[in-house]
Design an enzyme around this catalytic site. Structure first.
Site, mmCIF file in Angstrom:
data_model
loop_
_atom_site.group_PDB
_atom_site.id
_atom_site.type_symbol
_atom_site.label_atom_id
_atom_site.label_comp_id
_atom_site.label_asym_id
_atom_site.label_seq_id
_atom_site.Cartn_x
_atom_site.Cartn_y
_atom_site.Cartn_z
ATOM 1 N N ARG A 96 0.829 -1.217 0.000
ATOM 2 C CA ARG A 96 0.000 0.000 0.000
ATOM 3 C C ARG A 96 0.861 1.265 0.000
ATOM 4 O O ARG A 96 0.478 2.283 -0.579
ATOM 5 C CB ARG A 96 -0.908 0.021 1.232
ATOM 6 C CG ARG A 96 -1.977 -1.045 1.180
ATOM 7 C CD ARG A 96 -3.342 -0.482 1.514
ATOM 8 N NE ARG A 96 -4.363 -1.483 1.306
ATOM 9 C CZ ARG A 96 -5.347 -1.729 2.150
ATOM 10 N NH1 ARG A 96 -5.450 -1.020 3.260
ATOM 11 N NH2 ARG A 96 -6.247 -2.641 1.876
ATOM 12 N N ASP B 218 -15.885 10.838 7.680
ATOM 13 C CA ASP B 218 -14.912 9.781 7.396
ATOM 14 C C ASP B 218 -13.520 10.389 7.512
ATOM 15 O O ASP B 218 -13.358 11.613 7.563
ATOM 16 C CB ASP B 218 -15.126 9.196 5.986
ATOM 17 C CG ASP B 218 -14.447 7.844 5.815
ATOM 18 O OD1 ASP B 218 -15.091 6.809 6.090
ATOM 19 O OD2 ASP B 218 -13.250 7.813 5.439
HETATM 20 C C1 SAM Z 1 -15.172 -0.451 5.116
HETATM 21 S S1 SAM Z 1 -15.580 1.255 5.215
HETATM 22 C C2 SAM Z 1 -17.156 1.170 6.045
HETATM 23 C C3 SAM Z 1 -18.219 2.007 5.370
HETATM 24 C C4 SAM Z 1 -19.620 1.885 5.967
HETATM 25 N N1 SAM Z 1 -19.653 2.255 7.352
HETATM 26 C C5 SAM Z 1 -20.160 0.495 5.780
HETATM 27 O O1 SAM Z 1 -20.288 -0.265 6.748
HETATM 28 O O2 SAM Z 1 -20.492 0.120 4.647
HETATM 29 C C6 SAM Z 1 -14.457 1.784 6.512
HETATM 30 C C7 SAM Z 1 -14.256 3.290 6.550
HETATM 31 O O3 SAM Z 1 -13.643 3.639 7.803
HETATM 32 C C8 SAM Z 1 -12.845 4.786 7.575
HETATM 33 N N2 SAM Z 1 -11.879 4.940 8.664
HETATM 34 C C9 SAM Z 1 -10.779 4.200 8.947
HETATM 35 N N3 SAM Z 1 -10.134 4.694 10.020
HETATM 36 C C10 SAM Z 1 -10.843 5.773 10.427
HETATM 37 C C11 SAM Z 1 -10.676 6.734 11.467
HETATM 38 N N4 SAM Z 1 -9.633 6.679 12.318
HETATM 39 N N5 SAM Z 1 -11.580 7.724 11.579
HETATM 40 C C12 SAM Z 1 -12.640 7.804 10.713
HETATM 41 N N6 SAM Z 1 -12.849 6.930 9.716
HETATM 42 C C13 SAM Z 1 -11.962 5.933 9.571
HETATM 43 C C14 SAM Z 1 -12.191 4.513 6.227
HETATM 44 O O4 SAM Z 1 -11.731 5.688 5.611
HETATM 45 C C15 SAM Z 1 -13.327 3.816 5.468
HETATM 46 O O5 SAM Z 1 -14.012 4.717 4.634
#
Ligand code: SAM
Length: 273
Positions: A37, A143
């Site tokens: 990555r 996000d």
């Molecule tokens: C797999 S997606 C989940 C999207 C949605 N909640 C769902 O369940 O379909 C995970 C998201 O968590 C966000 N994320 C990861 N670490 C984070 C943090 N420290 N604070 C806020 N968002 C975070 C990522 O950018 C990503 O968009």
């Protein structure tokens, strides 16, 4: 492009810095994943080794811009409309009923909203009920990833996002455009997007008090102490009795006692004590 090797020392240093900043945890078996990555980022900041890259993240005057890039590169943004539908049904029935009985306002926060499918689904499901006016509804969506948020605000989606969407919802709430769909303005208008790192407890508290928080499919990327930190910070952004919805693979039962688990045949969720 040749692969830049990563030493155990470099790996340890980078993954600790990432965990501290974003909570995302790469365990001992994920070295190759992190390496692949980050690989493309090295030339962007003229680093030839991971050691130089780690130094850049720590000390360069432009480091914040690079951390923003990392927020996009490291996160898994997988999501789709109507994901884990049973929890959304709880929102559109039980949570809405309670809100209407006590003052009539409903405040919902989709706290890791990725590219927007989750908060727009919430918006559609509440619109479908015809029981609450836009003026009485707050849907916050946040996000970590600036690129995911840009896409969310554009509100243009292709086939994969619709894998669980009933056809009539597509017909009612989207308009076709060049092989994809834009979401209708009435649904889009209900959602306010902003960028929040869930590790930032002050920013979480500043979101105000909600009736329900969705934090689905993000805690799995955090280690247990970070999960605890995040869900305990949420307690300040939820009213007593407020609802916390996590992903299917996520549980906080042995992590904190600030919430009461509710297990129904279709959905599991938590209520703030
Ligand atoms: C797999 S997606 C989940 C999207 C949605 N909640 C769902 O369940 O379909 C995970 C998201 O968590 C966000 N994320 C990861 N670490 C984070 C943090 N420290 N604070 C806020 N968002 C975070 C990522 O950018 C990503 O968009």
């Amino acid at each position: 492009m040749s692969i830049v090797p990563i030493s155990p020392l470099e790996y340890g240093r980078l993954r600790d810095a990432i965990r501290e900043r974003f909570g995302i945890y790469f365990d001992d078996g994920k070295q190759f994943l992190l390496q692949s990555r980050l690989q493309s980022r090295l030339p962007k900041v003229r680093a030839t080794t991971f050691e130089e890259y780690a130094q850049y993240l720590q000390a360069s005057p432009d480091r914040e811009r690079e951390w923003d890039e990392l927020a996009c590169v490291l996160s898994n943004n997988e999501t789709y409309f109507f994901r884990e539908r049973a929890q959304l049904d709880v929102l559109a029935s039980e949570v809405l009923d309670e809100a209407l009985k006590s003052g009539g306002r409903l405040r919902v926060w989709s706290s890791a909203c990725s590219t927007g499918e989750e908060p727009y689904t919430i918006s559609m499901m509440l619109a479908e009920t015809h029981r609450i006016s836009p003026a009485s509804l707050t849907i916050n969506a946040t996000d970590l990833s600036p690129r995911a948020l840009e896409k969310a605000k554009t509100a243009f989606y292709r086939e994969l996002s619709f894998r669980a969407t009933p056809v009539e919802m597509v017909q009612r709430y989207f308009r076709p455009f060049e092989g994809g769909f834009f979401i209708n303005d009435e649904i889009k208008r209900l959602v306010s997007f902003s960028r929040i790192n869930l590790l930032d407890a002050a920013a979480v508290a500043a979101m105000g008090v909600h009736d329900a928080i969705f934090c689905r499919n993000v805690l799995i990327y955090f280690d247990k102490p970070t999960q605890k930190r995040v869900v305990e910070a949420f307690a300040k952004a939820l009213r007593p009795g407020g609802y916390l919805f996590l992903g299917h693979a996520e549980s906080i039962m042995r992590i904190t006692d600030l919430y009461e688990p509710v297990v129904t045949p279709k959905a599991i969720y938590y209520r703030r004590k």
